[in-house]
Motif scaffolding. Structure first.
Motif, short mmCIF file in Angstrom:
data_model
loop_
_atom_site.label_atom_id
_atom_site.label_comp_id
_atom_site.label_asym_id
_atom_site.label_seq_id
_atom_site.Cartn_x
_atom_site.Cartn_y
_atom_site.Cartn_z
N CYS A 58 0.83 -1.22 0.00
CA CYS A 58 0.00 0.00 0.00
C CYS A 58 0.85 1.25 0.00
CB CYS A 58 -1.04 0.03 1.10
SG CYS A 58 -0.63 -0.65 2.64
N PRO A 59 0.20 2.38 -0.39
CA PRO A 59 0.96 3.62 -0.52
C PRO A 59 1.17 4.32 0.83
CG PRO A 59 -1.33 3.93 -1.23
CD PRO A 59 -1.21 2.51 -0.80
N GLY A 61 3.21 7.98 2.34
CA GLY A 61 4.00 9.17 2.07
C GLY A 61 5.41 8.99 2.65
N THR A 75 5.83 6.56 8.21
CA THR A 75 5.08 6.46 9.46
C THR A 75 3.74 5.84 9.12
OG1 THR A 75 6.22 8.38 10.34
CG2 THR A 75 4.15 7.76 11.42
N LYS A 77 0.08 4.01 10.13
CA LYS A 77 -1.03 3.78 11.08
C LYS A 77 -1.56 2.37 10.85
CE LYS A 77 -5.17 5.13 13.02
NZ LYS A 77 -5.36 5.61 14.37
N TYR A 79 -4.40 -0.27 10.95
CA TYR A 79 -5.85 -0.41 11.08
C TYR A 79 -6.14 -1.79 11.65
CZ TYR A 79 -6.44 3.91 8.64
OH TYR A 79 -6.38 5.23 8.32
N GLY A 82 -6.67 -4.02 8.95
CA GLY A 82 -5.88 -3.68 7.76
C GLY A 82 -4.82 -4.74 7.49
N LEU A 83 -4.91 -5.33 6.30
CA LEU A 83 -4.00 -6.44 5.95
C LEU A 83 -2.53 -6.04 6.02
CD1 LEU A 83 -5.51 -8.27 2.84
CD2 LEU A 83 -4.95 -9.22 5.09
N VAL A 84 -2.18 -5.04 5.23
CA VAL A 84 -0.76 -4.70 5.09
C VAL A 84 -0.24 -3.94 6.32
CG1 VAL A 84 0.92 -3.44 3.68
CG2 VAL A 84 -0.97 -4.67 2.59
N THR A 85 -1.05 -3.03 6.83
CA THR A 85 -0.55 -2.23 7.97
C THR A 85 -0.34 -3.14 9.19
OG1 THR A 85 -2.81 -1.53 8.50
CG2 THR A 85 -1.51 -0.04 7.16
N ASN A 243 -6.20 8.57 -1.85
CA ASN A 243 -7.29 7.82 -2.46
C ASN A 243 -6.87 6.36 -2.51
OD1 ASN A 243 -9.84 8.18 -3.28
ND2 ASN A 243 -9.39 8.96 -5.32
C1 LIG Z 1 -0.71 8.88 -1.42
C2 LIG Z 1 -1.04 8.18 -0.12
C3 LIG Z 1 -0.22 8.37 0.97
C4 LIG Z 1 -0.50 7.73 2.18
N1 LIG Z 1 0.35 7.92 3.22
C5 LIG Z 1 0.15 7.26 4.37
C6 LIG Z 1 1.06 7.40 5.45
O1 LIG Z 1 2.07 8.13 5.37
N2 LIG Z 1 0.83 6.68 6.57
C7 LIG Z 1 -0.27 5.87 6.69
O2 LIG Z 1 -0.43 5.24 7.74
N3 LIG Z 1 -1.17 5.74 5.71
C8 LIG Z 1 -0.98 6.40 4.55
N4 LIG Z 1 -1.86 6.23 3.51
C9 LIG Z 1 -3.02 5.34 3.71
C10 LIG Z 1 -2.58 3.88 3.57
O3 LIG Z 1 -2.24 3.62 2.24
C11 LIG Z 1 -3.72 2.95 4.02
O4 LIG Z 1 -3.88 3.09 5.40
C12 LIG Z 1 -3.39 1.52 3.71
O5 LIG Z 1 -3.49 1.32 2.32
C13 LIG Z 1 -4.27 0.53 4.46
O6 LIG Z 1 -3.89 -0.74 4.01
P1 LIG Z 1 -4.30 -2.08 4.76
O7 LIG Z 1 -3.94 -3.20 3.84
O8 LIG Z 1 -3.72 -2.13 6.13
O9 LIG Z 1 -5.85 -1.92 4.93
P2 LIG Z 1 -7.00 -2.67 4.08
O10 LIG Z 1 -6.92 -4.12 4.37
O11 LIG Z 1 -6.94 -2.20 2.67
O12 LIG Z 1 -8.28 -2.02 4.79
C14 LIG Z 1 -8.61 -2.39 6.12
C15 LIG Z 1 -9.51 -1.38 6.78
O13 LIG Z 1 -8.86 -0.11 6.89
C16 LIG Z 1 -9.66 0.89 6.30
N5 LIG Z 1 -8.81 1.83 5.64
C17 LIG Z 1 -7.89 1.54 4.69
N6 LIG Z 1 -7.26 2.65 4.30
C18 LIG Z 1 -7.79 3.66 5.02
C19 LIG Z 1 -7.56 5.07 5.06
N7 LIG Z 1 -6.67 5.68 4.27
N8 LIG Z 1 -8.32 5.80 5.93
C20 LIG Z 1 -9.25 5.21 6.71
N9 LIG Z 1 -9.49 3.89 6.70
C21 LIG Z 1 -8.79 3.14 5.87
C22 LIG Z 1 -10.53 0.16 5.32
O14 LIG Z 1 -11.71 0.86 5.02
C23 LIG Z 1 -10.80 -1.14 6.05
O15 LIG Z 1 -11.81 -0.98 7.02
C24 LIG Z 1 -1.63 6.88 2.30
C25 LIG Z 1 -2.47 6.70 1.20
C26 LIG Z 1 -2.18 7.34 0.00
C27 LIG Z 1 -3.07 7.12 -1.16
#
Ligand SMILES: Cc1cc2nc3c(=O)[nH]c(=O)nc-3n(C[C@H](O)[C@H](O)[C@H](O)COP(=O)(O)OP(=O)(O)OC[C@H]3O[C@@H](n4cnc5c(N)ncnc54)[C@H](O)[C@@H]3O)c2cc1C
Ligand code: FES
Length: 281
Positions: A58-59, A61, A75, A77, A79, A82-85, A243
């Motif tokens: 995942c993306p 910054g 840095t 966060k 979730y 959240g799979l990847v985080t 996004n």
């Molecule tokens: C350009 C860009 C820059 C980013 N920079 C950062 C950063 O510096 N640090 C950071 O921690 N994150 C950042 N993010 C957000 C980050 O990419 C997502 O938190 C991440 O993709 C979640 O992945 P996951 O596999 O853990 O969650 P998933 O398995 O994809 O989702 C699990 C749960 O988390 C929720 N979720 C996922 N993404 C978000 C979100 N953005 N906001 C609220 N709820 C969400 C979903 O709705 C779902 O309930 C950025 C995103 C973009 C597009």
């Protein structure tokens, strides 16, 4: 031709737990291959796709400054679902991840040269703005920028990122810092109130000043009008959009807002550009 989908391998060199809830960690990554490490140059505001092998990517910054040699900081966060985080947070020092990047456009650092810079941020969206302030404050760069002011807020003191760096900035005379928390807390000596209200209270001058604003949508929604009231024209208010993304390189169409691909045309846009887009973000 470089394959845009091929990640570079990186090792986790250090992990810093940023907050009391322990769901925000900063990962210091070092690319394993020396020539890839030397060749990885980026600008403030860019992002990268970070992957955990076998799980996904995942993306994020880039939170380090381009002046920080040899190390990339993100840095992240976590979730709860959240799979990847989650997978990233479960890795320790020495863990191996993939990095695809740098991706996207960046803050217009050349345009900021000679101008005063107002940085406004809330929550963990502060990452790329931290990169930017760190870059501007570097001894080799400080003379190129005018006055620098930072307004940064978090829900509570324990949620503020980069606490020791904030203390360093507070001790400097060449940067003005206004750190706020949403509600008063025992022992807190800083400002109390939401970021948009603090912007109105501090009332930074808009002459020759460019504002860079990053935060949750609700913060942006209330901050843009405050800045307009203070006389900032829409093309001197800059922000970074988040996004859902997949490819990160403008090929899959996952991240579009109207005609713009956030991954390729952004993530950095002026408020003037954003006003012309459908409000889908
Ligand atoms: C350009 C860009 C820059 C980013 N920079 C950062 C950063 O510096 N640090 C950071 O921690 N994150 C950042 N993010 C957000 C980050 O990419 C997502 O938190 C991440 O993709 C979640 O992945 P996951 O596999 O853990 O969650 P998933 O398995 O994809 O989702 C699990 C749960 O988390 C929720 N979720 C996922 N993404 C978000 C979100 N953005 N906001 C609220 N709820 C969400 C979903 O709705 C779902 O309930 C950025 C995103 C973009 C597009
Ligand atoms: S994420 Fe694929 S086009 Fe932007």
């Amino acid at each position: 031709m470089k394959n845009p989908y091929k990640p570079l391998l990186a090792e986790i060199a250090k992990i810093t737990v940023e907050n009391e809830a322990k769901d925000l960690k900063t990962f210091d990554l070092v690319l394993r291959n020396g020539s890839e490490r030397d060749g990885f140059s980026y600008s403030c505001g860019q992002f990268a796709e970070v992957s955990v092998p076998g799980i996904g990517e995942c993306p994020f910054g880039i939170a380090s400054s381009p002046m920080d040699e040899g190390v990339l900081q993100f840095t992240v966060k976590r979730y709860p679902d959240g799979l990847v985080t989650n997978a990233l947070h479960n890795l320790g020092v020495g863990g191996i991840v993939g990095v695809r990047g740098p991706l996207g456009n960046s803050y217009p650092m050349e345009r900021l040269e000679g101008a005063n810079v107002l940085v406004v941020s809330g929550g963990f969206a502060f990452t790329t703005l931290r990169s930017t302030v760190r870059y501007m404050l570097h001894e080799k760069n400080r003379g190129r920028f005018g006055k620098i002011a930072v307004i940064y807020g978090a829900r509570e003191p324990g949620e503020l990122l980069y606490k020791s760096e904030l203390e360093e900035w507070k001790a400097r005379e060449d940067v003005e810092t206004h750190i706020t928390i949403d509600r008063d807390a025992l022992g807190w000596k800083g400002l109390v109130g939401f970021v948009p209200n603090v912007v109105a209270e501090v009332a930074p001058k808009s002459e020759n000043t460019i504002a860079i604003v990053c935060g949750p949508p609700i913060m942006l929604h209330f901050t843009f009008p405050r800045l307009l009231e203070l006389g900032f024209p829409p093309d001197r208010i800059i922000t970074s959009l988040e996004n859902k993304m997949k490819c990160g390189v403008g090929l899959c169409g996952r991240c579009n807002v109207g005609p713009k691909y956030v991954c390729r045309d952004g993530p950095v846009f002026t408020y003037e550009e954003i006003k012309a887009l459908p409000q889908e973000f």
